[in-house]
Design an enzyme around this catalytic site. Structure first.
Site, short mmCIF file in Angstrom:
data_model
loop_
_atom_site.label_atom_id
_atom_site.label_comp_id
_atom_site.label_asym_id
_atom_site.label_seq_id
_atom_site.Cartn_x
_atom_site.Cartn_y
_atom_site.Cartn_z
N ASP A 30 0.82 -1.00 -0.30
CA ASP A 30 0.02 -0.01 0.00
C ASP A 30 0.94 1.18 0.05
O ASP A 30 2.02 1.19 0.53
CB ASP A 30 -0.86 -0.02 1.26
N ARG A 33 -28.67 2.09 -6.92
CA ARG A 33 -27.36 1.29 -6.87
C ARG A 33 -27.73 0.01 -6.16
O ARG A 33 -28.49 -0.07 -5.52
CB ARG A 33 -26.17 2.13 -6.02
N VAL A 38 -20.94 7.03 -0.94
CA VAL A 38 -22.03 7.91 -0.46
C VAL A 38 -22.29 7.36 1.03
O VAL A 38 -22.86 8.32 1.83
CB VAL A 38 -23.34 7.84 -1.37
N ARG A 64 -24.65 15.11 -10.33
CA ARG A 64 -23.05 15.10 -10.29
C ARG A 64 -22.59 14.92 -11.73
O ARG A 64 -22.93 13.77 -12.35
CB ARG A 64 -22.57 14.29 -9.22
N TYR A 96 -12.50 7.44 -14.47
CA TYR A 96 -12.33 6.22 -13.73
C TYR A 96 -12.69 4.97 -14.07
O TYR A 96 -12.09 4.00 -14.02
CB TYR A 96 -12.94 6.41 -12.24
N SER A 147 -14.64 -2.56 -11.77
CA SER A 147 -15.66 -1.73 -11.24
C SER A 147 -17.14 -1.87 -12.33
O SER A 147 -17.12 -1.75 -13.25
CB SER A 147 -15.49 -0.15 -11.23
N SER A 148 -18.30 -1.74 -11.45
CA SER A 148 -19.64 -1.76 -12.31
C SER A 148 -19.59 -0.70 -13.18
O SER A 148 -20.54 -0.58 -14.03
CB SER A 148 -20.40 -2.06 -11.20
C1 UD2 Z 1 -18.68 4.28 -8.77
C2 UD2 Z 1 -18.93 2.69 -9.04
C3 UD2 Z 1 -18.59 1.85 -8.04
C4 UD2 Z 1 -17.13 1.89 -7.48
C5 UD2 Z 1 -16.84 3.59 -7.15
C6 UD2 Z 1 -15.63 3.77 -6.73
C7 UD2 Z 1 -21.06 3.06 -10.40
C8 UD2 Z 1 -22.25 2.58 -10.37
N1 UD2 Z 1 -20.30 2.36 -9.32
O1 UD2 Z 1 -19.44 4.48 -7.52
O2 UD2 Z 1 -18.73 0.28 -8.34
O3 UD2 Z 1 -16.19 1.87 -8.38
O4 UD2 Z 1 -17.59 4.37 -8.19
O5 UD2 Z 1 -15.35 5.20 -6.22
O6 UD2 Z 1 -20.41 3.62 -11.06
N2 UD2 Z 1 -23.88 11.01 -3.90
C9 UD2 Z 1 -25.04 11.77 -3.10
N3 UD2 Z 1 -24.31 12.26 -2.29
C10 UD2 Z 1 -23.23 12.38 -1.76
C11 UD2 Z 1 -22.35 11.42 -2.44
C12 UD2 Z 1 -22.91 10.85 -3.19
O7 UD2 Z 1 -26.09 11.78 -3.70
O8 UD2 Z 1 -22.84 13.10 -0.69
C13 UD2 Z 1 -24.63 10.02 -5.06
C14 UD2 Z 1 -23.54 10.07 -6.23
O9 UD2 Z 1 -23.95 11.25 -6.89
C15 UD2 Z 1 -24.19 8.75 -6.91
C16 UD2 Z 1 -24.33 7.77 -5.70
O10 UD2 Z 1 -24.68 8.69 -4.38
O11 UD2 Z 1 -25.39 8.92 -7.47
C17 UD2 Z 1 -23.34 6.94 -5.55
O12 UD2 Z 1 -22.00 7.40 -5.30
P1 UD2 Z 1 -20.82 7.18 -5.08
O13 UD2 Z 1 -19.55 8.29 -5.05
O14 UD2 Z 1 -20.91 6.32 -3.46
O15 UD2 Z 1 -20.40 5.82 -5.98
P2 UD2 Z 1 -20.52 5.68 -7.45
O16 UD2 Z 1 -21.93 5.13 -7.69
O17 UD2 Z 1 -20.12 6.89 -8.36
#
Ligand code: UD2
Length: 324
Positions: A32, A218, A194, A279, A150, A126-127
């Site tokens: 790491d 999700r 999130v 976002r 990413y 990653s999905s």
């Molecule tokens: C992506 C990938 C996941 C992983 C991750 C790594 C998808 C479906 N998934 O996750 O597999 O690789 O990236 O980082 O693409 N949100 C809010 N408020 C907040 C923070 C987030 O509304 O304070 C929303 C955000 O806009 C999204 C959802 O929550 O719609 C999930 O966001 P995330 O950053 O936890 O994960 P995501 O889906 O980008």
């Protein structure tokens, strides 16, 4: 037992996986660079080694350092490649840094593995690679349509994995993680997932933000399910898994509004979310078909969404002082 290497060993998923490997008696080497990993996670890993009597050693190295990576691969039978610089928004803000960590880093690891005669590499994919294409649930045979840097980087890693199987006979398996959550996920970075972010905010009586209308869904997956998938994929016969990609998820979709409501109930949070604009780079929905992993190596989610949330909330409550 086998000598294994876990990259990202001080991270959220890597440290959980290292603990599980040590508990069953594998000798674990961890790598790491502490860019997102945390020293206290390694303490938990060392404690697991102490309890089981299995060997644990640690290489503080960056995957971008090809020589250090090659050295860490020496004498290893199986690699669990969890190290990455995650986050869709981070990769949009600073694509070069995530590119070098995720693509160059993965390439260095494969080269190190090939030179050292490693038998198998299990890769954290990653999905997000699916993007916004139509059709649910997501099946591995769908054409990937990544949007942000990413997911492009994680998909490039998958293609490299498959290539190293086809060209060099290195047994590679890619596990497409669907929004893994659980204890040790970093909660206090602008790039936090999130779930961890909201839990800490609710504990501090701060109103969490929802990007968009909150109806995006999700396939949130508790970390123990991802750990189990790695152990199964590492043990499966090569003719079932080598060169292949598998979804690792629960096969359920939960909206952000629903997730907010469950967390608010568990944490007795009475506030409302702040809704703001969508976002950049976000996908609308995510839902996995998990039949391929079940058929190839017997994967099935052991911990449900709600149970996972309960365990996660309990962990943050025990660990983080309430600031409110
Ligand atoms: C992506 C990938 C996941 C992983 C991750 C790594 C998808 C479906 N998934 O996750 O597999 O690789 O990236 O980082 O693409 N949100 C809010 N408020 C907040 C923070 C987030 O509304 O304070 C929303 C955000 O806009 C999204 C959802 O929550 O719609 C999930 O966001 P995330 O950053 O936890 O994960 P995501 O889906 O980008």
């Amino acid at each position: 037992m086998a000598q294994v290497l876990v990259t990202g060993c001080a991270g959220f998923i890597g440290s959980s996986l290292a603990e599980a490997l040590l508990r069953r008696g594998d000798a674990v080497r961890g790598l790491d660079n502490f860019e997102t990993g945390r020293p206290e996670n390694l303490e938990a890993v060392r404690e697991a080694a102490r309890l089981s009597g299995a060997a644990f050693s640690f290489h503080p190295a960056d995957l971008r350092d090809a020589a250090a990576v090659a050295e860490a691969c020496q004498g290893v039978e199986v690699i669990f490649h969890q190290a990455a610089l995650p986050s869709v928004p981070r990769s949009i803000r600073d694509p070069r840094t995530s590119h070098t960590a995720n693509i160059d880093g993965t390439f260095n690891l494969l080269e190190g593995a090939r030179a050292a005669g490693v038998r198998r590499v299990v890769y954290a994919a990653s999905s997000s690679a699916y993007g916004n294409q139509p059709g649910f649930p997501r099946v591995e045979s769908m054409t990937p349509m990544p949007i942000a840097p990413y997911p492009v980087q994680k998909l490039a890693g998958e293609l490299y994995m498959r290539s190293y199987w086809q060209v060099y006979g290195l047994e590679t398996v890619a596990l497409r993680y669907f929004n893994i959550f659980g204890p040790r996920q970093v909660p206090d970075s602008p790039y936090s997932g999130v779930m961890a972010r909201w839990i800490l905010q609710m504990m501090a009586a701060e109103r969490p933000t929802i990007f968009g209308n909150g109806e995006q869904g999700r396939d949130f997956t508790f970390v123990a399910n991802a750990v189990a998938a790695n152990l199964l994929a590492a043990a499966a016969p090569a003719d079932r898994v080598a060169g292949r990609v598998f979804n690792v998820a629960c096969g359920e979709r939960h909206t952000l509004n629903e997730t907010f409501a469950v967390l608010a109930r568990l944490l007795r949070f009475r506030g409302t979310p702040v809704y703001t604009g969508e976002r950049a780079g976000d996908i609308q929905n995510s839902l996995a078909d998990i039949a391929a992993a079940r058929e190839a190596f017997g994967y099935q989610p052991e911990v449900s969404f709600e149970q996972g949330l309960r365990e996660t909330v309990a962990w943050y409550q025990a660990r983080y002082a309430v600031r409110a």
